[in-house]
Design an enzyme around this catalytic site. Sequence first.
Site, short mmCIF file in Angstrom:
data_model
loop_
_atom_site.label_atom_id
_atom_site.label_comp_id
_atom_site.label_asym_id
_atom_site.label_seq_id
_atom_site.Cartn_x
_atom_site.Cartn_y
_atom_site.Cartn_z
N LYS A 1 -0.28 -22.40 5.76
CA LYS A 1 -0.37 -22.55 7.21
C LYS A 1 0.23 -23.88 7.69
CE LYS A 1 -4.87 -22.26 7.52
NZ LYS A 1 -5.31 -22.13 6.12
N ARG B 1 -12.35 -20.43 12.89
CA ARG B 1 -12.80 -19.93 11.59
C ARG B 1 -14.02 -19.05 11.73
NH1 ARG B 1 -10.15 -24.40 8.70
NH2 ARG B 1 -10.34 -24.27 6.46
N ARG C 1 -1.43 -28.88 -5.68
CA ARG C 1 -1.63 -29.80 -4.55
C ARG C 1 -2.64 -30.89 -4.92
NH1 ARG C 1 -2.95 -27.23 1.27
NH2 ARG C 1 -5.14 -27.53 0.81
N ARG D 1 -6.34 -34.75 -2.89
CA ARG D 1 -7.26 -34.50 -1.78
C ARG D 1 -8.58 -33.98 -2.33
NH1 ARG D 1 -5.39 -30.53 3.00
NH2 ARG D 1 -7.43 -29.58 2.77
N ARG E 1 -14.70 -23.57 -0.57
CA ARG E 1 -13.90 -23.42 0.66
C ARG E 1 -13.42 -21.98 0.82
NH1 ARG E 1 -9.07 -27.29 0.20
NH2 ARG E 1 -8.56 -26.80 2.34
P1 AMP Z 1 -8.38 -27.09 6.29
O1 AMP Z 1 -7.47 -28.26 6.13
O2 AMP Z 1 -8.07 -26.27 7.52
O3 AMP Z 1 -8.50 -26.24 5.05
O4 AMP Z 1 -9.84 -27.69 6.57
C1 AMP Z 1 -10.46 -28.57 5.65
C2 AMP Z 1 -11.97 -28.54 5.86
O5 AMP Z 1 -12.29 -28.97 7.18
C3 AMP Z 1 -12.63 -27.18 5.72
O6 AMP Z 1 -12.92 -26.88 4.36
C4 AMP Z 1 -13.88 -27.38 6.55
O7 AMP Z 1 -14.84 -28.17 5.85
C5 AMP Z 1 -13.37 -28.21 7.70
N1 AMP Z 1 -12.86 -27.40 8.83
C6 AMP Z 1 -11.56 -27.36 9.26
N2 AMP Z 1 -11.44 -26.53 10.31
C7 AMP Z 1 -12.66 -26.01 10.54
C8 AMP Z 1 -13.17 -25.07 11.47
N3 AMP Z 1 -12.38 -24.46 12.38
N4 AMP Z 1 -14.51 -24.76 11.40
C9 AMP Z 1 -15.32 -25.35 10.51
N5 AMP Z 1 -14.91 -26.24 9.57
C10 AMP Z 1 -13.57 -26.58 9.59
#
Ligand code: AMP
Length: 206
Positions: free
Chosen positions: A13, A87, A126, A132, A143
């Site tokens: 994404k 989400r 990654r 990270r 996740r």
């Molecule tokens: P991402 O980089 O989008 O995979 O997000 C990393 C982490 O941020 C996720 O594993 C969640 O802990 C948190 N997070 C990001 N976006 C959301 C969302 N829309 N709702 C809830 N938690 C989020």
Amino acid sequence: MDFILFGPPAAGKGTQARRLVETRGMIQLSTGDMLRGAIASGSELGRRVASILEAGELVPDEIVISLIEEALGEAHGAGAIFDGFPRTLAQARSLDEMLARRGRRIDLVIRLVVDRDKLLSRIERRFAESGRSDDNPAAFATRLEAYLRSTTPLIDYYRAAGKLAELDGMRSIEEVAQAIDAAIAARCGAASPSAPDSLTAPSAKR
Ligand code: AMP
């Protein structure tokens, strides 16, 4: 035009969103980036959410909704790409309301479909490259599970709204980019800026 890029962690994404920013002048609204930025800045919000991200769980809806609400204040003519948001169904409904208040709406939801083995091999790479912490294999499993549990209903939500384009995210970055351009052209009637041939990409036909 406002789009959602939808797919599990490591589906590509972020890469595809950045490309849309470059080729179409859209803005990318990534709640994951915003949350990581808050943690890096040491803000109160960052301290609140750090352990949640570390564990790979979802932060509460009201936090991410208010981050998006704030970001939408900076109106942008070319539109936004929502990356990692919504989400949950509550987030999706809030997003519809926030956009409606601004006379906007989600035009297209692009779902990148990638199988679990491919996600795991991407995440291992990654993690080795970036370190990270929420990419470590244990947090990643959480996740992925949180993603599947909370976001699967969103697929039906956007399918019922006639907004869902499902694309094979297992292909190369360039092939996925072309399929995205084709899906946008099919939905919004906009010519592809960089890859006219992509109009014929079969996976994006609806
Ligand atoms: P991402 O980089 O989008 O995979 O997000 C990393 C982490 O941020 C996720 O594993 C969640 O802990 C948190 N997070 C990001 N976006 C959301 C969302 N829309 N709702 C809830 N938690 C989020």
